[in-house]
Structure formats: structure tokens, C-alpha cells
Design an enzyme around this catalytic site. Sequence first.
Site, PDB file in Angstrom:
ATOM      1  N   ARG A 218      -5.103  -9.010  38.532  1.00 41.81           N
ATOM      2  CA  ARG A 218      -5.649 -10.295  38.091  1.00 41.81           C
ATOM      3  C   ARG A 218      -4.753 -10.832  36.979  1.00 41.81           C
ATOM      4  NH1 ARG A 218     -10.393 -11.190  40.573  1.00 41.81           N
ATOM      5  NH2 ARG A 218     -11.718  -9.414  41.114  1.00 41.81           N
ATOM      6  N   ARG A 248     -10.390 -10.966  44.551  1.00 44.75           N
ATOM      7  CA  ARG A 248     -11.266 -12.107  44.838  1.00 44.75           C
ATOM      8  C   ARG A 248     -11.305 -13.121  43.699  1.00 44.75           C
ATOM      9  NH1 ARG A 248     -17.154 -11.309  47.487  1.00 44.75           N
ATOM     10  NH2 ARG A 248     -15.823 -10.338  49.034  1.00 44.75           N
ATOM     11  N   HIS A 278      -5.578  -1.489  43.184  1.00 41.58           N
ATOM     12  CA  HIS A 278      -6.378  -1.757  41.994  1.00 41.58           C
ATOM     13  C   HIS A 278      -5.800  -1.069  40.754  1.00 41.58           C
ATOM     14  CE1 HIS A 278     -10.243  -1.372  39.554  1.00 41.58           C
ATOM     15  NE2 HIS A 278     -10.183  -2.657  39.797  1.00 41.58           N
ATOM     16  N   TYR A 311     -12.638  -7.229  26.968  1.00 39.17           N
ATOM     17  CA  TYR A 311     -12.925  -5.997  27.715  1.00 39.17           C
ATOM     18  C   TYR A 311     -12.456  -4.800  26.880  1.00 39.17           C
ATOM     19  CZ  TYR A 311     -13.556  -8.536  32.188  1.00 39.17           C
ATOM     20  OH  TYR A 311     -13.990  -9.358  33.193  1.00 39.17           O
ATOM     21  N   ARG A 407     -21.878   1.816  32.512  1.00 39.42           N
ATOM     22  CA  ARG A 407     -22.237   0.463  32.090  1.00 39.42           C
ATOM     23  C   ARG A 407     -22.990  -0.319  33.163  1.00 39.42           C
ATOM     24  NH1 ARG A 407     -19.800  -4.185  34.101  1.00 39.42           N
ATOM     25  NH2 ARG A 407     -17.755  -3.297  33.744  1.00 39.42           N
ATOM     26  N   HIS A 435     -15.270  -1.354  29.863  1.00 39.40           N
ATOM     27  CA  HIS A 435     -14.497  -1.356  31.110  1.00 39.40           C
ATOM     28  C   HIS A 435     -13.614  -0.117  31.270  1.00 39.40           C
ATOM     29  CE1 HIS A 435     -11.419  -3.079  33.987  1.00 39.40           C
ATOM     30  NE2 HIS A 435     -12.542  -3.475  34.541  1.00 39.40           N
TER      31      HIS A 435
END
Length: 525
Positions: A218, A248, A278, A311, A407, A435
Site C-alpha cells: 500500500r 484492495r 503481503h 499504526y 486486536r 498492527h
Amino acid sequence: MTDKAQTFIENEALYLVGHLKDDALIWVKISGNTSRFLEIPTSDKSSCIIFIDDILKLHLKEEFQTDFYSIKISRDAELYIDNEYSGDLLEKIKEALPNRITGQVTRALIDELMPHKLLKAVEKELDINATDIIKGGAYHNFKDFFGFPKLGNKNLYFKDLTPLKHKELKSIENIFKAIDEKDQLLCFPYDSYDSVLNFIETAAVDPFVTSIKITLYRVSNDSTVAQALVKAAQNGKDVFAFIETKARFDEANNIKWGKRLEENGADVKYSYPGIKVHSKILYIERNENDNPTCYAFIGTGNFNEKTATIYTDFSLITSNSKITSEILQVFQVLERKLFLPKTKQLLISPFSTRSTFEELIKNEIKLSKKGEDAYITLKMNSLQDQDMIRLLYKANNAGVKIRLLIRGICCLVPGINGQSEHIKVTSIVDRFLEHGRIYIFGNGGKEKMYIGSADWMTRNLDHRIEVITPILDKDIAFKLRNILNLQLNDHIKGRLIDAKQENKYLNTNSDSELSSQYLIYKSLL
């Protein structure tokens, strides 16, 4: 404003809808380009702030003699690529992106006070049914509170936590020398992301750097990281970027940066069919005075300077050849030069992550059955994979002490006799989004610690390329342990996850300065 003859309701936009006497619906879009809030002058020093929604509702009722109710719809975001395994996947994604705007309505979030007759008219017009309706409050899109007007009372706001300059890296003229001397750990958002930007920007202009390889999942719209990679390519560095075009809602932005990198001479590869990349990794080769050295960056969060401010994530930077040589293998897989990485240190999904974690849990079970101290401590976003959960239950029944900090999604049910009575689960939701992932196993007194990008979800273990690194530096392991202990003992923002799903705070005293996120910041000063 739209009427029944020309209704197209935009995805994720806010609307007010009213029902006229002739059964026509009136849709009014609340603009996303202006503030949702209006400050109303008062005669004293108090503050009065009102939603724009309420002002619109008042005037619309006067004009149309009917009440209006808030609604937000979600359209199907799947791109529906016919066949990922044939043809040009990148071109297929580009062609499919416009379809997202007009996808089928899959959910409607409405004001729970919306009258039944109006609700049925909305269902008919949007071609949805009762299962697609989510009843909420009168106001939606709470993310707009990021733009809430500033008030005079300082007690209403979080105390400023200015990102810290990394102690070991802030005064070093040569960042590569600092990494050669010792592994470095970055803890975001407490540590400034400038250290990462400086690392990549330095590599882009360093005359001894020959190669830079990176995964981008991202990317921010005006990414400093991507700009540095462009500069590196322009400077003649061998730049390779694997860009995940199936991230996405970030597909278009990722494709934009991929194109720009290609135009400047970088080698860019895009999504694999059937699997997402990822991992958050970076590899740099440097050769000074015929002394080649490699560097690896392994993180739990994306190369995104904007999310790095909100994050919590961890990143390891190392020149340890045990790690760098295996990171190179991961990139060789992404470059389609290697099919199967052979690693002894790194855990790589979908190749070795599941099997290694399973062996680590089974080892704790064996130790416990021998009467030795056995424990597992995990911090993740989500725990969903049923095989891993069953193995944790088995470890529980063998007497292994299990402490989880989850979380988000947690499909494991703690506190059940004969199943999970030795498992304690807490969750922290605070000013920063938790995160980072940490995985710890007692290992008979020789504790093993890892950090990485994978949750224990089936998709992360089996259907994504993830990278998890062991922590080999004792000082870094000690630092991570202290951070994790602060979170495991957070009695302010910590919630106890139980079988009844009550999720109660561990302590009702609300002194926010004592939450673990504040304590972590202070510990890093």
C-alpha cells in the site's frame, strides 16, 4: 440532489433520503469536500458544534414536508477477474477497476429510526433485501471526526507525542555503518519514520549501492519511498520493485507508481495469480572498497509514511548474512528466478510459516509434558485459522501457558475448562492502531522470538507471501519483550476477551497517561 428518475447512489458516500407523498424518493448527498461540522457562535465561552447533517435535515423537512434519514451504501468491491492464470493480469485489473464504481449494492447502513415504509422503498430502489440492511445510528462515517474543530479545552485532546529520533541512528553520518555494527529496531509511530526514508534516500544516492529491491503493498499517493526509488533508478542503481496490484482500494495508486518506476528504468513485477504478496521487505546491496555487504529491512507494516504515524509497527534492519541471504531468496522468488526458497532463519508463507509455528507449539507441548516451564506469547491483529487454534487448545490441555494479545478477530474461545483455561486473551484499542506482530515461544529457557507481517489467518499462512524474521539480537529481543509486557499489563485500554464476549476493560480507572501506548513512548525517550 437526485430524484427517482435519476438515482445513482455512490459507493461509501453519505446521503439523506426522504419519502414524498407520491412515493418518490429524494436523495441528498452530503458533500465529502467540506467539513461535517459547523461551529455555532455562543454568547459565552462555551463551544457549540453541530453536524451539517442536522442542518440539512431541518431545511429539507421545511422544503419537502417529510423527515430525512441518513444512509450509506457499499457496493461490491470485488474486481471479478475471469482468470488470473491466463493473459496479462495487470491489464485485467486496470480494465476491471472502473466496474467497482457501479458494482451491485451489497450493504446499506441506515438510521435505525428510518420508518418501515421508507425502508421498503429504499430496498426496492437499490435492489436489496433485509439481509443487506445494517441498522446504525443517525450519523455515519465517524472517520470524519479526524476533522473535528479544535476546541479550547486541552484536556479533551490526546497529549502530543512527537515522533522520536531513533537513538542509534539520529546522529550517525553513515547509516550503513550503524547497521554493520548492530541490528536496528524501529518502533512506529513512536520512532520517526524519517529513519526509513533516510535509509532509502541515502541508498538512492550512495555511490557504493548497486542494487535495491523492495515489496510495495500500500503506497501513499505522494510516497517519499517511491520517489526515492525513482531517484535510485535514475542514478543507475539496479532497482527491483514488486508491486501488489491486488491490495484492495489501492490498486490504481500502486499501478501509477509502478508505471513511473518502469519509465525511469526500474524492473517492476506485479501480482502473482492466486496469491497476494503481503510481506514488507527491502534488500540493498552495497560494495565499498571491494567489500560487498547486504542489508535487509523486515517490517510488520507497509512502506507508507502516512500510516506509520497512526499504526503501531516494528521494523528490523540488519546486515546479518543469515538474514540477508534469505531475504534475497524471497526476492528471487518474486523475480521468478527461484521457485522454492530454502531458509533456516526466515519463516516464509506459504512455504514454511505454518509448519514452523506448528513445530514450535508442539515443542512447548513436549516440554510441558516433561514438567518443564512452557509458554507461548503472541501479539497479532487476528487469530482465525482453525488448525492453529486447535493446536493451541491442545497446548492448553498439556499445561502450556498461553498469553494472547489480539486486536481484531479472535476465533479462539478462552477460559473454557478442558479446552482453554490456561489461555488469556486481551485486546487493546487506543489512539494508535495496534498492527505489529510478535511471536514468542519459551523453548526450554532459550526463548525464540519473531516479528513479521502474518496474522494467524488461513489467508496469511497459505495464500499470501509473508516474511517473518527471528530476533537474533539480544538487546532488540529485550526491548521488544519490555514493549510487549507493557501491553500485556495494560489495565487502562486493555480489554479481557472472554467466552461471553463481554470484552470488559481490565480496569475502569481512565487515566489515559497510564495506557501502554503512553508508557511505550516514555520508555523510548
